[in-house]
Motif scaffolding. Structure first.
Motif, PDB file in Angstrom:
ATOM      1  N   SER A  30      11.537  13.292 -14.660  1.00  0.00           N
ATOM      2  CA  SER A  30      12.729  13.421 -13.823  1.00  0.00           C
ATOM      3  C   SER A  30      12.387  14.256 -12.588  1.00  0.00           C
ATOM      4  CB  SER A  30      13.848  14.096 -14.614  1.00  0.00           C
ATOM      5  OG  SER A  30      13.481  15.427 -14.955  1.00  0.00           O
ATOM      6  N   PRO A  31      13.246  14.261 -11.548  1.00  0.00           N
ATOM      7  CA  PRO A  31      12.980  15.108 -10.365  1.00  0.00           C
ATOM      8  C   PRO A  31      12.809  16.581 -10.718  1.00  0.00           C
ATOM      9  CG  PRO A  31      14.689  13.512  -9.867  1.00  0.00           C
ATOM     10  CD  PRO A  31      14.410  13.375 -11.333  1.00  0.00           C
ATOM     11  N   ARG A  40       9.201  18.849 -10.038  1.00  0.00           N
ATOM     12  CA  ARG A  40       9.173  19.929  -9.042  1.00  0.00           C
ATOM     13  C   ARG A  40       7.971  20.867  -9.195  1.00  0.00           C
ATOM     14  NH1 ARG A  40      14.440  23.388  -7.020  1.00  0.00           N
ATOM     15  NH2 ARG A  40      13.385  24.435  -5.286  1.00  0.00           N
ATOM     16  N   PRO A  41       7.612  21.328 -10.419  1.00  0.00           N
ATOM     17  CA  PRO A  41       6.413  22.174 -10.522  1.00  0.00           C
ATOM     18  C   PRO A  41       5.119  21.472 -10.115  1.00  0.00           C
ATOM     19  CG  PRO A  41       7.768  22.344 -12.502  1.00  0.00           C
ATOM     20  CD  PRO A  41       8.294  21.193 -11.711  1.00  0.00           C
ATOM     21  N   LEU A  42       5.101  20.115 -10.195  1.00  0.00           N
ATOM     22  CA  LEU A  42       3.885  19.365  -9.854  1.00  0.00           C
ATOM     23  C   LEU A  42       3.764  19.079  -8.374  1.00  0.00           C
ATOM     24  CD1 LEU A  42       3.874  16.755 -12.770  1.00  0.00           C
ATOM     25  CD2 LEU A  42       2.522  18.834 -12.597  1.00  0.00           C
ATOM     26  N   ARG A  43       4.808  19.366  -7.593  1.00  0.00           N
ATOM     27  CA  ARG A  43       4.766  19.076  -6.159  1.00  0.00           C
ATOM     28  C   ARG A  43       3.704  19.901  -5.439  1.00  0.00           C
ATOM     29  NH1 ARG A  43       6.553  14.193  -5.841  1.00  0.00           N
ATOM     30  NH2 ARG A  43       8.715  13.921  -6.542  1.00  0.00           N
ATOM     31  N   LYS A  51       0.831  -1.211   0.000  1.00  0.00           N
ATOM     32  CA  LYS A  51       0.000   0.000   0.000  1.00  0.00           C
ATOM     33  C   LYS A  51       0.865   1.261   0.000  1.00  0.00           C
ATOM     34  CE  LYS A  51      -2.064  -0.926   3.878  1.00  0.00           C
ATOM     35  NZ  LYS A  51      -1.242  -2.095   4.252  1.00  0.00           N
ATOM     36  N   THR A  52       1.775   1.351   0.972  1.00  0.00           N
ATOM     37  CA  THR A  52       2.617   2.539   1.093  1.00  0.00           C
ATOM     38  C   THR A  52       3.533   2.689  -0.114  1.00  0.00           C
ATOM     39  OG1 THR A  52       2.566   2.459   3.508  1.00  0.00           O
ATOM     40  CG2 THR A  52       4.395   3.642   2.497  1.00  0.00           C
ATOM     41  N   THR A  53       4.096   1.582  -0.591  1.00  0.00           N
ATOM     42  CA  THR A  53       4.979   1.642  -1.761  1.00  0.00           C
ATOM     43  C   THR A  53       4.229   2.151  -2.974  1.00  0.00           C
ATOM     44  OG1 THR A  53       6.242  -0.220  -0.873  1.00  0.00           O
ATOM     45  CG2 THR A  53       6.539   0.287  -3.194  1.00  0.00           C
ATOM     46  N   MET A  54       2.978   1.743  -3.137  1.00  0.00           N
ATOM     47  CA  MET A  54       2.185   2.223  -4.259  1.00  0.00           C
ATOM     48  C   MET A  54       1.940   3.723  -4.142  1.00  0.00           C
ATOM     49  SD  MET A  54      -1.677   1.175  -5.410  1.00  0.00           S
ATOM     50  CE  MET A  54      -2.355   2.090  -4.015  1.00  0.00           C
ATOM     51  N   GLY A  55       1.592   4.196  -2.934  1.00  0.00           N
ATOM     52  CA  GLY A  55       1.357   5.622  -2.740  1.00  0.00           C
ATOM     53  C   GLY A  55       2.601   6.448  -3.029  1.00  0.00           C
ATOM     54  N   ARG A  56       3.748   5.983  -2.580  1.00  0.00           N
ATOM     55  CA  ARG A  56       4.986   6.725  -2.815  1.00  0.00           C
ATOM     56  C   ARG A  56       5.410   6.652  -4.283  1.00  0.00           C
ATOM     57  NH1 ARG A  56       8.934   6.391   2.444  1.00  0.00           N
ATOM     58  NH2 ARG A  56       7.330   6.813   4.011  1.00  0.00           N
ATOM     59  N   SER A  57       5.113   5.547  -4.941  1.00  0.00           N
ATOM     60  CA  SER A  57       5.440   5.444  -6.365  1.00  0.00           C
ATOM     61  C   SER A  57       4.573   6.397  -7.184  1.00  0.00           C
ATOM     62  CB  SER A  57       5.241   4.005  -6.846  1.00  0.00           C
ATOM     63  OG  SER A  57       6.084   3.111  -6.155  1.00  0.00           O
ATOM     64  N   ILE A  58       3.320   6.567  -6.795  1.00  0.00           N
ATOM     65  CA  ILE A  58       2.441   7.500  -7.506  1.00  0.00           C
ATOM     66  C   ILE A  58       2.966   8.923  -7.400  1.00  0.00           C
ATOM     67  CG2 ILE A  58       0.140   8.550  -7.420  1.00  0.00           C
ATOM     68  CD1 ILE A  58      -0.937   5.754  -6.712  1.00  0.00           C
ATOM     69  N   LEU A  59       3.518   9.280  -6.233  1.00  0.00           N
ATOM     70  CA  LEU A  59       4.077  10.616  -6.028  1.00  0.00           C
ATOM     71  C   LEU A  59       5.508  10.738  -6.537  1.00  0.00           C
ATOM     72  CD1 LEU A  59       2.776  11.462  -2.441  1.00  0.00           C
ATOM     73  CD2 LEU A  59       1.816  12.145  -4.623  1.00  0.00           C
ATOM     74  N   LYS A  60       6.055   9.660  -7.100  1.00  0.00           N
ATOM     75  CA  LYS A  60       7.426   9.620  -7.618  1.00  0.00           C
ATOM     76  C   LYS A  60       8.461   9.795  -6.513  1.00  0.00           C
ATOM     77  CE  LYS A  60       8.574   9.207 -11.199  1.00  0.00           C
ATOM     78  NZ  LYS A  60       8.782  10.133 -12.314  1.00  0.00           N
ATOM     79  N   LEU A  61       8.096   9.453  -5.276  1.00  0.00           N
ATOM     80  CA  LEU A  61       9.108   9.344  -4.233  1.00  0.00           C
ATOM     81  C   LEU A  61       9.916   8.071  -4.441  1.00  0.00           C
ATOM     82  CD1 LEU A  61       7.020  10.456  -1.108  1.00  0.00           C
ATOM     83  CD2 LEU A  61       8.493  11.841  -2.573  1.00  0.00           C
ATOM     84  N   TYR A  62       9.285   7.061  -5.038  1.00  0.00           N
ATOM     85  CA  TYR A  62       9.962   5.896  -5.589  1.00  0.00           C
ATOM     86  C   TYR A  62       9.761   5.937  -7.102  1.00  0.00           C
ATOM     87  CZ  TYR A  62      10.010   3.772  -0.891  1.00  0.00           C
ATOM     88  OH  TYR A  62      10.218   3.517   0.444  1.00  0.00           O
ATOM     89  N   GLN A  63      10.801   5.605  -7.844  1.00  0.00           N
ATOM     90  CA  GLN A  63      10.673   5.558  -9.297  1.00  0.00           C
ATOM     91  C   GLN A  63       9.970   4.259  -9.692  1.00  0.00           C
ATOM     92  OE1 GLN A  63      11.268   7.844 -11.581  1.00  0.00           O
ATOM     93  NE2 GLN A  63      10.578   6.463 -13.197  1.00  0.00           N
ATOM     94  N   PRO A  64       8.810   4.326 -10.352  1.00  0.00           N
ATOM     95  CA  PRO A  64       8.111   3.100 -10.743  1.00  0.00           C
ATOM     96  C   PRO A  64       8.944   2.271 -11.716  1.00  0.00           C
ATOM     97  CG  PRO A  64       6.686   5.036 -10.949  1.00  0.00           C
ATOM     98  CD  PRO A  64       8.068   5.538 -10.721  1.00  0.00           C
TER      99      PRO A  64
END
Length: 510
Positions: free
Chosen positions: A254-255, A259-262, A225-238
């Motif tokens: 890319s990071p 940045r503008p989408l954060r 669950k948490t890994t999926m949420g972080r991957s959606i936010l690109k905290l983890y690269q899918p």
């Protein structure tokens, strides 16, 4: 299996038995050749250095000489790469036989000191287990063959489906659309970087969230669950798949591009104690994002921060205080304020109330609902508490071992769960009525490892309704009712057996 396939399987087995000695000596011969080539190279290098053919007077500095010496080690460790791949094959064969293998857990010291000897030992072990494999009965080999063929067909079908879906345009009405998202963590690599083992934390998950909705994600610990949420936010690269945020595919961003989408997508972390920097004041924590993204002019930063703090139930004199001066509930309010300070449209709530007591949980959940109405927010709410998920969510997704097994509207999921895992999960919810006895479904065994998931349906090892097909064929993720998706063979059988209802019978039922 047809007679033709059986004949091919038997011929393949006999050919493998005949080729065993040839293959064994071929492997050993190639390894000895590599080792002799390496020794010859080092002998030439030593003679050249001692006779002055290679020296530092030829205009090369010490760094280039060291580089040559390091490059000369590459031929020596080619056998180690071979041995690593042999160890991976060995693990796969043992898994087919239903045994545990410790051969792949090799000694790094032995591999470095004497790669040739290590490779020979690994090859001998591999040949030993292959002989055991080919000594199985025809029925056992046929079963393993069918499983392997079916697994490859399923992987090919998934890849083709993902490629076909990738050509479709995104849903314009959805704020977030996830298609076949995957996230793998590498567990083991060979000496030259070949991936030998990976953990499939998120495996082929798809869903949509529309503006103003709350999607609740439930499942056991470790289901992704948490890994999926972080991957959606690109905290983890899918590792694969597509992520459409407001119509844009951000999966490959890319990071710098993210940045503008954060400001449009934020997260509320699970632990309010470790997610706040201890050496910054509340005002400094909240004002940092405002200054970085230039939400308001510098002269209006403090006023803006105080306004957001007030909306989250924080007093203005908290501005100069440090996180250690607050309780758990107050810290979580600070985390919520930090997420909302940039005015996002999508917020991933990663178990935001799991570390709080019941009374504080109710305050935080009510605060999230009020802020959702005021700011027109969209939530992806991750939690273990099914009662909280039922209260706050519009739709619910149930995850098991990295995959989505059921997805639908809240009322449909709670009133009519179709997957056996969902049914067992909901049976664990305590009933406050002492006169009403619930039928608790106790699942036997532990959740399998995501690094070595079972063949077929991932839930068949614990499912009380498991059939033979569940052990070999992975169920399709289908829509059985409007907006109600399930991945289960039992639902397929029930759908096939169901007879069409006549208009008269439908009128009587209504």
């Amino acid at each position: 299996m047809s007679k033709k396939e059986k004949k091919e399987l038997n011929a393949e087995s006999e050919a493998e038995k005949t080729a065993q000695p040839v293959k064994y000596f071929l492997h050993i011969g190639v390894l000895i050749t590599l080792y002799l080539v390496t020794l010859g190279f080092w002998l030439f290098y030593y003679i050249a250095r001692t006779t002055g053919i290679l020296n530092e007077d030829l205009g090369r500095d010490k760094r280039s000489v060291k580089k040559e010496v390091l490059m000369s080690f590459i031929p020596l460790y080619i056998p180690v790469e071979w041995a690593e791949r042999s160890a991976e094959r060995l693990d796969n064969l043992y898994r087919h036989l239903g045994k545990q293998s410790n051969f792949a857990k090799h000694s790094v010291l032995i591999a470095l000191v004497c790669p040739f000897a290590y490779c020979i030992v690994m090859q001998l072990r591999l040949n030993a287990i292959e002989k055991e494999y080919f000594s199985l009965s025809e029925e056992e080999k046929e079963k393993l063959f069918v499983e392997e063929v079916q697994r490859r067909k399923e992987e090919t079908a998934r890849e083709e489906q993902a490629k076909a879906d990738a050509q479709l345009p995104p849903d314009e009405n959805a704020i977030l659309e996830v298609r076949h998202i995957k996230k793998n963590f590498v567990l083991k690599k060979s000496m030259f970087g070949t991936v030998l083992g990976k953990l499939r934390a998120v495996d082929d998950v798809s869903f949509k969230i529309y503006p103003g909705e709350t999607l609740g994600i439930v499942g056991e610990s470790g289901c992704g669950k948490t890994t999926m949420g972080r991957s959606i936010l690109k905290l983890y690269q899918p590792s694969g798949g597509q992520i459409f945020f407001e119509g844009k595919d951000i999966a490959s961003y890319s990071p710098k591009e993210m940045r503008p989408l954060r400001t449009g997508m934020q997260i509320i972390f699970q632990d309010p104690y470790s997610s706040l920097p201890p050496r910054s004041t509340v005002g400094g924590i909240l004002a940092e994002a405002v200054k970085v993204h230039k939400i308001v002019p510098d002269s209006e930063v403090k006023e803006y921060v105080l306004k957001v703090m007030e909306s989250c139930g924080l007093r203005d004199y908290y501005y100069e205080r440090y996180p250690h001066e607050f309780s758990g509930g107050q810290r979580q309010r600070i985390c919520i304020a930090r997420s909302l300070i940039v005015s996002p449209r999508l917020v991933v709530c990663d178990e935001p109330v799991s570390a709080l007591d019941v009374s504080i949980q109710a305050q935080i959940i009510n605060l999230l609902k009020d802020l959702q109405i005021q700011r027109k927010l969209t939530y992806l709410f991750i939690s273990h508490d099914l009662s909280i998920v039922k209260y706050i969510s519009d739709k619910i997704g149930v995850m098991y071992l990295g995959s989505m097994v059921e997805f639908g509207k809240k009322d449909d999921i709670f009133n009519h769960p179709m997957h056996p895992y969902t049914d067992a999960l909901f049976s664990a919810v305590p009933n406050p009525d002492p006169n009403e006895k619930g039928n608790r479904i106790v699942l036997k065994g532990d959740i399998p490892s995501a690094s070595n998931p079972p063949y077929g349906c991932k839930f068949h090892t614990r499912c009380p309704h498991a059939m033979d097909i569940c052990k070999h064929v992975s169920p399709d993720y289908k829509e059985y009712e409007e907006g109600h998706f399930v991945a289960c063979h039992l639902c397929e059988m029930n759908a096939d057996k169901a007879e069409p209802v006549s208009e008269t019978e439908h009128a009587k039922k209504s």
